[in-house]
Scaffold this motif. Structure first.
Motif, PDB file in Angstrom:
ATOM      1  N   ALA A 236     -15.870  -0.129  -3.710  1.00  0.00           N
ATOM      2  CA  ALA A 236     -16.850   0.245  -2.690  1.00  0.00           C
ATOM      3  C   ALA A 236     -16.867  -0.783  -1.555  1.00  0.00           C
ATOM      4  N   ALA A 237     -16.726  -2.067  -1.905  1.00  0.00           N
ATOM      5  CA  ALA A 237     -16.715  -3.119  -0.878  1.00  0.00           C
ATOM      6  C   ALA A 237     -15.470  -3.016  -0.004  1.00  0.00           C
ATOM      7  N   VAL A 238     -14.327  -2.685  -0.617  1.00  0.00           N
ATOM      8  CA  VAL A 238     -13.098  -2.504   0.165  1.00  0.00           C
ATOM      9  C   VAL A 238     -13.255  -1.326   1.119  1.00  0.00           C
ATOM     10  N   ASN A 239     -13.827  -0.237   0.631  1.00  0.00           N
ATOM     11  CA  ASN A 239     -14.016   0.936   1.488  1.00  0.00           C
ATOM     12  C   ASN A 239     -14.992   0.652   2.626  1.00  0.00           C
ATOM     13  N   ALA A 240     -16.031  -0.134   2.343  1.00  0.00           N
ATOM     14  CA  ALA A 240     -16.975  -0.506   3.394  1.00  0.00           C
ATOM     15  C   ALA A 240     -16.282  -1.374   4.439  1.00  0.00           C
ATOM     16  N   ALA A 241     -15.399  -2.263   3.986  1.00  0.00           N
ATOM     17  CA  ALA A 241     -14.657  -3.120   4.910  1.00  0.00           C
ATOM     18  C   ALA A 241     -13.710  -2.296   5.775  1.00  0.00           C
ATOM     19  N   SER A 273       3.724   0.203   3.197  1.00  0.00           N
ATOM     20  CA  SER A 273       3.644  -0.744   4.306  1.00  0.00           C
ATOM     21  C   SER A 273       4.953  -1.517   4.395  1.00  0.00           C
ATOM     22  N   THR A 274       5.415  -1.754   5.619  1.00  0.00           N
ATOM     23  CA  THR A 274       6.644  -2.535   5.827  1.00  0.00           C
ATOM     24  C   THR A 274       6.395  -3.767   6.686  1.00  0.00           C
ATOM     25  N   GLN A 275       5.169  -3.913   7.180  1.00  0.00           N
ATOM     26  CA  GLN A 275       4.827  -5.031   8.056  1.00  0.00           C
ATOM     27  C   GLN A 275       4.752  -6.332   7.237  1.00  0.00           C
ATOM     28  N   ILE A 276       5.197  -7.452   7.846  1.00  0.00           N
ATOM     29  CA  ILE A 276       5.048  -8.745   7.179  1.00  0.00           C
ATOM     30  C   ILE A 276       4.067  -9.601   7.987  1.00  0.00           C
ATOM     31  N   PHE A 277       3.363 -10.510   7.264  1.00  0.00           N
ATOM     32  CA  PHE A 277       2.344 -11.359   7.876  1.00  0.00           C
ATOM     33  C   PHE A 277       2.593 -12.799   7.458  1.00  0.00           C
ATOM     34  N   ASP A 278       2.016 -13.718   8.264  1.00  0.00           N
ATOM     35  CA  ASP A 278       2.274 -15.130   8.007  1.00  0.00           C
ATOM     36  C   ASP A 278       1.290 -15.765   7.048  1.00  0.00           C
ATOM     37  N   ASP A 279       0.361 -14.978   6.475  1.00  0.00           N
ATOM     38  CA  ASP A 279      -0.567 -15.535   5.503  1.00  0.00           C
ATOM     39  C   ASP A 279      -1.185 -14.411   4.695  1.00  0.00           C
ATOM     40  N   LEU A 280      -1.681 -14.785   3.508  1.00  0.00           N
ATOM     41  CA  LEU A 280      -2.424 -13.840   2.684  1.00  0.00           C
ATOM     42  C   LEU A 280      -3.840 -13.775   3.240  1.00  0.00           C
ATOM     43  N   ASP A 281      -4.182 -12.669   3.876  1.00  0.00           N
ATOM     44  CA  ASP A 281      -5.422 -12.586   4.644  1.00  0.00           C
ATOM     45  C   ASP A 281      -5.982 -11.179   4.503  1.00  0.00           C
ATOM     46  N   ILE A 282      -7.253 -11.067   4.111  1.00  0.00           N
ATOM     47  CA  ILE A 282      -7.857  -9.761   3.902  1.00  0.00           C
ATOM     48  C   ILE A 282      -7.811  -8.922   5.179  1.00  0.00           C
ATOM     49  N   ARG A 283      -7.897  -9.576   6.341  1.00  0.00           N
ATOM     50  CA  ARG A 283      -7.879  -8.814   7.602  1.00  0.00           C
ATOM     51  C   ARG A 283      -6.527  -8.164   7.832  1.00  0.00           C
ATOM     52  N   ASN A 284      -5.458  -8.834   7.448  1.00  0.00           N
ATOM     53  CA  ASN A 284      -4.129  -8.229   7.576  1.00  0.00           C
ATOM     54  C   ASN A 284      -3.996  -7.001   6.687  1.00  0.00           C
ATOM     55  N   TYR A 285      -4.528  -7.116   5.477  1.00  0.00           N
ATOM     56  CA  TYR A 285      -4.475  -5.991   4.539  1.00  0.00           C
ATOM     57  C   TYR A 285      -5.248  -4.793   5.106  1.00  0.00           C
ATOM     58  N   LEU A 286      -6.457  -5.048   5.608  1.00  0.00           N
ATOM     59  CA  LEU A 286      -7.256  -3.964   6.184  1.00  0.00           C
ATOM     60  C   LEU A 286      -6.563  -3.362   7.400  1.00  0.00           C
ATOM     61  N   LEU A 289      -3.908  -0.973   6.166  1.00  0.00           N
ATOM     62  CA  LEU A 289      -4.483   0.274   5.667  1.00  0.00           C
ATOM     63  C   LEU A 289      -4.825   1.195   6.838  1.00  0.00           C
ATOM     64  N   SER A 290      -5.420   0.605   7.864  1.00  0.00           N
ATOM     65  CA  SER A 290      -5.781   1.393   9.056  1.00  0.00           C
ATOM     66  C   SER A 290      -4.536   1.945   9.734  1.00  0.00           C
ATOM     67  N   ALA A 291      -3.486   1.121   9.812  1.00  0.00           N
ATOM     68  CA  ALA A 291      -2.247   1.553  10.463  1.00  0.00           C
ATOM     69  C   ALA A 291      -1.614   2.728   9.725  1.00  0.00           C
ATOM     70  N   LYS A 292      -1.830   2.804   8.438  1.00  0.00           N
ATOM     71  CA  LYS A 292      -1.277   3.897   7.632  1.00  0.00           C
ATOM     72  C   LYS A 292      -2.237   5.079   7.525  1.00  0.00           C
ATOM     73  N   GLY A 293      -3.354   5.017   8.263  1.00  0.00           N
ATOM     74  CA  GLY A 293      -4.294   6.130   8.258  1.00  0.00           C
ATOM     75  C   GLY A 293      -5.122   6.236   6.998  1.00  0.00           C
ATOM     76  N   ILE A 294      -5.222   5.148   6.253  1.00  0.00           N
ATOM     77  CA  ILE A 294      -5.996   5.157   5.010  1.00  0.00           C
ATOM     78  C   ILE A 294      -7.427   4.766   5.331  1.00  0.00           C
ATOM     79  N   THR A 295      -8.367   5.689   5.113  1.00  0.00           N
ATOM     80  CA  THR A 295      -9.768   5.450   5.444  1.00  0.00           C
ATOM     81  C   THR A 295     -10.627   5.169   4.211  1.00  0.00           C
ATOM     82  N   SER A 296     -10.104   5.428   3.034  1.00  0.00           N
ATOM     83  CA  SER A 296     -10.833   5.114   1.796  1.00  0.00           C
ATOM     84  C   SER A 296      -9.852   5.080   0.642  1.00  0.00           C
TER      85      SER A 296
END
Length: 550
Positions: A236-241, A273-286, A289-296
Motif C-alpha cells: 500500500a505504501a509503494v502504491n501511495a508513493a 525495465s532496461t534503464q540503469i541508474f548510478d545508485d540504489l534509490d527509491i525515486r529511481n525505482y518509482l 514504474l511510471s515510465a512503464k505505465g505501472i500505476t499500482s
C-alpha cells in the motif's frame, strides 16, 4: 557387579512444530512419511538427496564416463515424535532441508539457550545489526566467556544465535540455538522424548530476563499471518508513493554487505525495465514504474521485482537481490511499531522507540545553507564550495591518511576553521546514513588521538584555501580540547508533505550510538536538516525560468 556402559554424547538438532501443525503438514512436497516403530504415533522420512553431476565437471571439460563417476548426493533422516503434547522434528544429515520453513516455531532454539545457558560460559554469538544495510557476524571465543566478550551492543544488535554451557549439566553438556536447538547430551534413542520435553520446559521459562532481558527490545517477527498483513502495508505504501510521486516512508538499501566496486550502477528488474541508474534509490525505482505505465502493484507483483548490480553498459557485474529485501520501511500495525530491514520485519519495543526518538529530539540543531531547488548531494557540495570558499574549506573527496593506516579517510565535507566539522549525506541514499554517522565518529576519534593526522589535515586545509584558512587548527604539538569542537551531521532530503522530517528508526539507533561515542570522547555534536524541493518541482521551476528568459 558390572557397570552399565556409558551412553555416548549425541548431537541432536531439534525443531518445535507450531501448534496445530501435524507432521504431514510440516514436510516439503515429495517427502513421504512412514510410521516409526520405536515411538508411538511417530513418523519418519528417510532417503537420499542430490545425485547430480557437480557443475565444475563441465568447467573441467570432463568426458561422459568421468562425469558419471561424480555425483553429489547425501542421506537424510527426519523424525517426528510427540512429547509433552507437542510435535518435534529431529533432523539427521540434510533432513532439515525437508521441513517447511513455516511449520516450526522460530527462535525456539535461541529461547531454550538463553534460558538454559550460563551467561558467563558462552562460546559463540551470531549477531545481526539491522541498520539500513543489515549485517550479520559470528564471533567465537577460544574458551568459555561472558557476553561482554562478544561486544553485543544492546541498543542496535539482534542476537540470532548463541552457543554455550548450560547451568544445569544434566540438561546438556553444550547447547546452541537459533530456530533449531542443537544439543549435545549423553543419550540413546529411548531418551529422545525426554530430551524434547525437557527442552520444551526450558523454552517456556523466563530465566533469560536475568541476563538477556534486552533481547526483546527488537524482536524478529516470525508469525506468517502478521508478516502477510505487514507486507500488505508495504504494498500500500509503494502504491501511495507511485500515486503522489513521493517516497517519504520508503527507502532502498542493500540488504547485505556488498562490494561497492560492483554497485556503481543498478538496474531494476521484473517489469521489463532496461534503464540503469548510478545508485540504489527509491525515486529511481518509482520513476521506472511510471515510465512503464505501472500505476499500482499487487503484493505478488511486488515480490517479483528485483535489483541487479551492473556496469555502466548494463551488464551484470555483481549481485541480484529481491527488491523486497532492499526496502527500509516503518509502519504501525495494531498499535505496534514495525520496521522492515534486510528483508525481515522487526517489532520495536515501545519504550525503546520512545527513548531513541527522545534522544534525537534533544540534539542541538545546526543551520546549514538551504539547497538550490532539488540539488543532490554532489551538486549541493559543489555550490557551497564556490559560495563559501572565503569561510569554509571543502574537504569533500579530499582524503587524508591517518598514521599507520593503509587507507585514507574523509575528514569531513566542510571545515569551518578551526573547530566545526560538517558531514553531509543525502537521505535518498539511505544506505549511506550509517556511513555518515560512522564517518563523523571515526574522523573525530582520529583527529583527537593522532597528532600527525592533525598536521596533515591542517596542511590540506591550507593548501585548498590558498593559505588563508586552517592555520589556526591544532597540530601535532598542540593540546586538543574536544569540547571546543563540534561534529555536524547534515542530511539532505525532500521537504515532507506535512509534519517534520524523520529519520528511519534504525538510522536513529545508529545515530544515537555514534553520538554517545562522540560524547564519550568529549566532542559536541549537532544535526542539520537540509530540506530541498521535490525533484519534479525543481524541474518545473527550471522550465518556467527558461520561458521567462525567452
Amino acid at each position: 557387579m558390572a557397570k552399565k556402559p556409558q551412553k555416548s554424547i549425541r548431537k541432536l538438532i531439534i525443531r518445535l512444530l507450531r501448534n496445530g501443525i501435524e507432521p504431514n503438514d510440516a514436510v516439503r512436497p515429495g517427502v513421504a512419511l512412514v510410521p516409526f516403530a520405536q515411538f508411538k504415533d511417530s513418523r519418519i522420512a528417510l532417503g537420499s538427496s542430490g545425485g547430480e553431476t557437480p557443475t565444475w565437471a563441465s568447467f573441467l571439460n570432463l568426458g561422459a564416463d568421468e562425469k558419471a563417476k561424480l555425483k553429489n548426493s547425501g542421506a537424510y533422516g527426519l523424525l517426528f515424535l510427540k512429547s509433552a503434547e507437542r510435535w518435534f522434528a529431529i533432523a539427521f544429515g540434510g533432513g532439515f532441508q525437508k521441513i517447511s520453513s513455516t511449520s516450526f516455531e522460530h527462535d525456539f532454539g535461541l529461547r531454550v539457550v538463553i534460558n538454559a545457558v550460563d551467561a558467563k560460559k558462552l562460546r559463540s554469538a551470531d549477531i545481526r545489526t539491522p541498520d539500513e544495510n543489515t549485517t550479520t557476524t559470528r564471533t567465537q571465543a577460544s574458551r568459555h566467556s561472558p557476553q561482554e566478550v562478544f561486544e553485543i551492543n544492546h541498543e542496535r544488535d539482534l542476537v540470532r544465535g548463541l552457543e554455550g554451557t548450560p547451568r544445569d549439566a544434566s540438561f546438556a553438556s553444550r547447547v546452541s540455538g537459533s530456530d533449531a536447538l542443537v544439543i549435545w547430551k549423553r543419550a540413546d534413542l529411548s531418551d529422545i522424548p525426554t530430551v524434547c520435553s525437557d527442552a520444551l520446559s526450558v523454552y517456556g521459562k523466563d530465566d533469560y530476563k536475568d541476563n538477556f532481558k534486552w533481547i526483546d527490545d527488537i524482536r524478529h517477527e516470525r508469525d506468517t499471518a502478521v508478516i502477510g498483513r505487514l507486507d500488505g502495508l508495504l504494498t500500500a505504501a509503494v502504491n501511495a508513493a507511485i500515486a503522489d510521486d513521493r517516497s517519504e516512508s520508503l527507502h532502498l538499501a542493500w540488504p547485505v554487505i556488498y562490494n561497492a566496486e560492483s554497485s556503481n550502477w543498478v538496474q531494476y528488474g521484473g517489469f521489463r525495465s532496461t534503464q540503469i541508474f548510478d545508485d540504489l534509490d527509491i525515486r529511481n525505482y518509482l520513476q521506472e514504474l511510471s515510465a512503464k505505465g505501472i500505476t499500482s502493484l499487487t503484493a505478488d507483483q511486488l515480490s517479483k521485482h528485483h535489483v541487479a548490480q551492473t556496469d555502466e553498459d548494463g551488464r551484470r557485474s555483481g549481485d541480484d537481490f529481491p527488491l523486497r529485501d532492499c526496502f527500509v520501511f516503518e509502519t504501525e500495525h495494531e498499535g505496534r511499531k514495525y520496521v522492515l530491514s534486510g528483508g525481515r520485519w522487526y517489532e520495536i519495543d515501545r519504550n525503546l522507540a520512545a527513548q531513541v526518538l527522545a534522544f534525537f529530539n534533544k540534539v542541538d540543531a545546526f543551520v546549514l545553507p538551504p539547497p538550490a531547488g532539488a540539488e543532490n548531494e554532489s551538486e549541493y557540495n559543489e555550490r557551497l564550495e564556490r559560495e563559501k570558499s572565503s569561510e569554509w574549506v571543502c574537504l569533500d573527496t579530499k582524503l587524508v591518511t591517518p598514521t599507520d593506516a593503509r587507507t585514507p579517510i574523509e575528514v569531513c565535507d566542510f571545515l569551518i576553521s578551526p573547530r566545526v566539522f560538517i558531514h553531509v549525506k543525502d537521505q535518498a541514499a539511505s544506505s549511506k546514513l550509517s556511513h555518515l554517522f560512522s564517518q563523523g565518529h571515526v574522523s573525530a576519534l582520529t583527529f583527537k588521538t593522532d597528532p600527525d593526522f592533525r598536521d596533515r589535515v591542517r596542511a590540506k586545509a591550507l593548501e585548498i584555501s590558498g593559505g588563508h584558512l586552517g592555520g589556526d587548527m591544532p597540530g601535532s604539538g598542540d593540546f586538543v580540547d574536544p569540547s571546543k569542537f563540534t561534529v555536524v551531521y547534515g542530511v539532505l532530503r525532500e521537504k515532507p508533505m506535512k509534519g517534520k522530517p524523520v529519520l528511519p528508526f534504525f538510522s536513529l539507533v545508529t545515530f544515537r550510538y555514534h553520538a554517545k561515542e562522540l560524547d564519550a570522547l568529549g566532542f559536541k555534536y549537532a544535526f542539520a536538516w537540509i530540506l530541498k524541493e521535490k525533484a519534479s518541482e525543481g524541474k518545473k521551476k527550471k522550465r518556467k525560468s527558461r520561458k521567462k528568459e525567452a
